[in-house]
Scaffold this active site. Structure first.
Site, PDB file in Angstrom:
ATOM      1  N   GLU A 331       0.708  -1.057   0.013  1.00  0.00           N
ATOM      2  CA  GLU A 331      -0.064   0.036   0.059  1.00  0.00           C
ATOM      3  C   GLU A 331       0.828   1.302   0.047  1.00  0.00           C
ATOM      4  O   GLU A 331       0.515   2.196  -0.476  1.00  0.00           O
ATOM      5  CB  GLU A 331      -0.959  -0.054   1.188  1.00  0.00           C
ATOM      6  N   HIS A 360       8.266 -27.600   1.690  1.00  0.00           N
ATOM      7  CA  HIS A 360       7.302 -28.464   1.076  1.00  0.00           C
ATOM      8  C   HIS A 360       6.258 -27.626   0.334  1.00  0.00           C
ATOM      9  O   HIS A 360       5.107 -28.308   0.054  1.00  0.00           O
ATOM     10  CB  HIS A 360       6.576 -29.356   2.227  1.00  0.00           C
ATOM     11  N   LYS A 464     -13.455   1.214  -3.240  1.00  0.00           N
ATOM     12  CA  LYS A 464     -14.392   1.516  -2.207  1.00  0.00           C
ATOM     13  C   LYS A 464     -15.545   2.297  -3.321  1.00  0.00           C
ATOM     14  O   LYS A 464     -16.671   1.800  -2.865  1.00  0.00           O
ATOM     15  CB  LYS A 464     -13.964   2.452  -1.307  1.00  0.00           C
TER      16      LYS A 464
END
Length: 533
Positions: A331, A360, A464
Site C-alpha cells: 500500500e 514443502h 471503495k
C-alpha cells in the site's frame, strides 16, 4: 556474484555487506543479494537524501500531501519527538489511558454489566486496524515480560483475542460460534467510523449481543477519531471507553498507537517493551547509511527492483509477518505515479510462508522457476526457552530448523537467487517492536529512492467507490424486479443501465441469498429468467 564455492570470498562478502546492532542483538545480512559493496556505496548519496527526508518527516513536514497531513508514527514511541507540546501531551495521555483501561479489564475492575470479568476480546477492524495487532498478539502470545525496561506488564489474566476483519457473514458466524458474549469485549477500530467492513462487523456483533439479551455498549470499546461516526455511536450507546486515532497516523503504521497497544496489552503483551524496541530501532535507523539497517534493506530492495519480496520467517510466531508486510509495503509503495507526476507503476509484491513449511510448498519454484523474487529469511537464534529433546543423537528439532534455513539459503544462492537474512536473538516484545519499526523505516527509505509518496493510497478509494456503485445497482435491480420472470437484459433496461453483465451478477447474488428466484436453476446466466422471491 555468489562465490558459493569459495568460503573465504563468502566470509569477505559477509563482513562487507552485513550490519550488527549490539543493543538489540539484531543483524541484517545482505551478502547473498547478488550485489557488491560498491553497489551499496553508489547509493549512499541517495540514501543520505532519504535520511534527510525522514528527519523532515519526524520534524512535522507535510507528507500526506493529498490530505495535507503530517505523518507521525515515530512520535508514538518517543513523544518527545512530536513537533508541538500539544501533540506530545496527546500521545502521552492516550498511552496512559490505554494502559489504564487494559489494566482495569485484566484486573476485573472494568467488567461486563452482568458481572464476572471479560475473558475474550473480539477486535473488529480492517487492514492496519487488524493486521498489525494480529501479528503482535500472535507473535507474543505467552511471552514473558522479563525483557521490559520496567519488568512490568498488566496484572491479571490475559484475554483471548479474536479478530473479525472482513464483511463475510459466514466468517462472522464461525468466529462467534463458541463465544460467551456475556464475558466478551468488542473493540471496534475505525478512524472515520465509515469503513464499511468495520461498520458491518460492529453491527453483526451488536445484533449477536442483543439476540443474547445483552446490551452492546457496556461490552464495547471504540478506537476512533474524535467526532467520527463511530465516536458518536460510542457516546450514544454507552461504550466502556473511547481511545483516540489520529489523522496523522495511517492504518498501516498504527500498530504502536492505541490501535495495536490495547489488543496487545489485553493479550498479555508487554507494551512498554514493545514500544522501547521500536524506539531503539528508530534510533538505529537515523544513523548514517553504512550503519543504518533500514538503509541496507532499502538499498538491497532497490538493487532488486522489479522483483517480489518473499518473506520466510523460520519461526512459527512470525508466520503472520508476510500478511502484515503486504499492506505496509504494497500500500505504501504500489503507486502509479512518482512525486513528479510521471507514470512509474512502482511497488514490491510481497508473499510468504514460514520455514520449514516453505520446503514443502514453493521452494521448488524459487529454485527452478522464474528468478523474479528475492527472499528475506528471518532467523531466531534461540530455538526455545529451556532444554530440547534430541531427535537424533546430539541433534534437536531446533537444529533441524536452523539447518533447513541455511540449506535453503545456500541452495538459492547456488542458483543465483538473492536473499537477505535478518537475525534476532529471541522473539520478545522488544524485538517485535524493533522489527515493526525497521520495516516502517525501510519503506520510507525505499520510497525516497524510487521517488514515490509512501503515505497516501489513492488506489484504495477507487475500489471503495466501485463497491458503492454495485450496492446502488443492487438497490435499482431489486426495485424493478417483480413476480413475472424476465431475463437479465430486461432487468437492466428497467434499471436504466446497459451493463447487463453487472446486472446478471447482481441477480445471481440475490438468488443465492434468497432475495430473488430463478425460473430454471439449470439454465446459463444469459438464458436465465428472474423474479422476486
Amino acid at each position: 556474484m555468489t562465490d558459493a564455492a569459495d568460503p573465504n570470498a563468502r566470509w569477505t562478502r559477509f563482513r562487507a555487506l552485513s550490519l550488527h546492532d549490539r543493543d538489540l542483538g539484531f543483524s541484517v545480512d545482505t551478502s547473498a543479494m547478488m550485489w557488491s559493496r560498491a553497489d551499496f556505496d553508489a547509493l549512499v548519496p541517495a540514501l543520505e537524501a532519504a535520511r534527510n527526508e525522514m528527519a523532515a518527516l519526524e520534524g512535522g513536514a507535510i507528507a500526506n500531501v493529498d490530505e495535507d497531513r503530517m505523518v507521525g508514527h515515530y512520535w508514538l514511541r518517543d513523544a518527545r519527538l512530536a513537533p508541538t507540546a500539544e501533540l506530545k501531551t496527546c500521545i502521552e495521555e492516550a498511552r496512559r489511558a490505554t494502559e489504564k483501561l487494559a489494566a482495569g479489564i485484566r484486573a476485573g475492575t472494568v467488567a461486563p454489566a452482568g458481572g464476572g470479568r471479560f475473558r475474550t476480546a473480539v477486535v473488529v477492524g480492517i487492514g492496519g486496524s487488524s493486521l498489525g495487532p494480529m501479528l503482535v498478539c500472535d507473535a507474543l502470545e505467552g511471552v514473558s515480560s522479563a525483557s521490559s525496561p520496567s519488568g512490568d506488564a498488566p496484572a491479571g489474566d490475559p484475554l483471548a483475542l479474536r479478530f473479525f476483519d472482513n464483511t463475510d457473514p459466514d466468517g462472522f458466524d464461525r468466529l462467534r460460534r463458541d463465544l460467551d458474549l456475556a464475558t466478551t469485549l468488542t473493540i471496534v477500530i475505525s478512524k472515520s467510523g465509515g469503513t464499511k467492513e468495520t461498520r458491518n462487523g460492529m453491527l453483526e456483533m451488536k445484533a449477536a449481543y442483543e439476540a443474547a439479551g445483552l446490551a452492546f455498549g457496556p461490552h464495547s470499546v471504540a478506537v476512533t477519531s474524535a467526532g467520527s461516526t463511530l465516536d458518536e455511536t460510542a457516546r450514544a450507546e454507552g461504550f466502556i471507553a473511547r481511545l483516540p486515532m489520529y489523522d496523522w497516523i495511517g492504518g498501516r503504521t498504527s500498530v504502536t498507537s492505541p490501535v495495536g497497544l490495547l489488543p496487545a496489552a489485553l493479550a498479555g503483551v508487554d507494551i512498554a517493551a514493545f514500544l522501547d524496541g521500536a524506539a531503539a530501532m528508530d534510533v538505529a535507523t537515523r544513523k548514517e547509511p553504512a550503519q543504518n539497517p533500514a538503509a541496507w534493506l532499502a538499498a538491497s530492495w532497490f538493487h532488486a527492483r522489479g522483483k517480489a519480496m518473499v518473506m520466510l520467517p523460520y519461526k512459527d510466531r512470525l508466520a503472520l509477518i508476510s500478511r502484515y508486510l503486504q499492506q505496509l509495503v504494497m500500500e505504501s509503495l504500489g503507486k502509479a505515479r512518482n512525486r513528479q507526476g510521471d507514470e512509474v507503476h512502482a511497488g514490491i509484491a510481497v508473499y510468504g510462508n514460514k520455514g520449514s513449511t516453505d520446503q514443502h510448498a514453493y521452494v521448488q519454484q524459487l529454485l527452478d522457476g522464474p528468478n523474479d523474487f528475492f527472499v528475506t529469511f528471518i532467523h531466531i537464534a534461540r530455538a526455545r526457552e529451556g532444554a530440547s529433546i534430541e531427535v537424533e543423537p546430539g541433534v534437536t528439532s531446533g537444529d533441524y530448523l536452523f539447518g533447513f534455513l541455511r540449506g535453503t539459503r545456500e541452495a538459492l544462492s547456488g542458483r543465483g537467487r538473492g536473499s537477505i537474512t535478518l537475525t534476532l536473538p529471541v522473539v520478545d516484545a522488544r524485538r517485535v517492536g524493533a522489527l515493526v519499526a525497521l520495516y516502517e523505516r525501510a519503506v520510507g527509505f525505499y520510497a525516497s529512492l524510487v521517488d514515490v509518496n509512501a503515505y497516501h493510497q489513492p488506489g484504495v478509494e477507487s475500489g471503495k467507490k466501485a463497491a458503492a456503485r454495485v450496492i446502488a445497482l443492487q438497490a435499482s435491480v431489486r426495485a424493478v424486479l417483480d413476480a413475472t420472470p424476465c431475463d437479465a437484459e430486461t432487468v437492466a433496461a428497467r434499471a436504466g443501465t446497459d451493463d447487463v453483465e453487472a446486472v446478471a451478477a447482481v441477480l445471481a447474488h440475490l438468488v443465492a441469498n434468497g432475495a430473488a428466484r430463478e425460473e430454471d436453476p439449470a439454465a446459463a446466466p444469459w438464458d436465465q429468467r428472474f423474479a422476486t422471491a
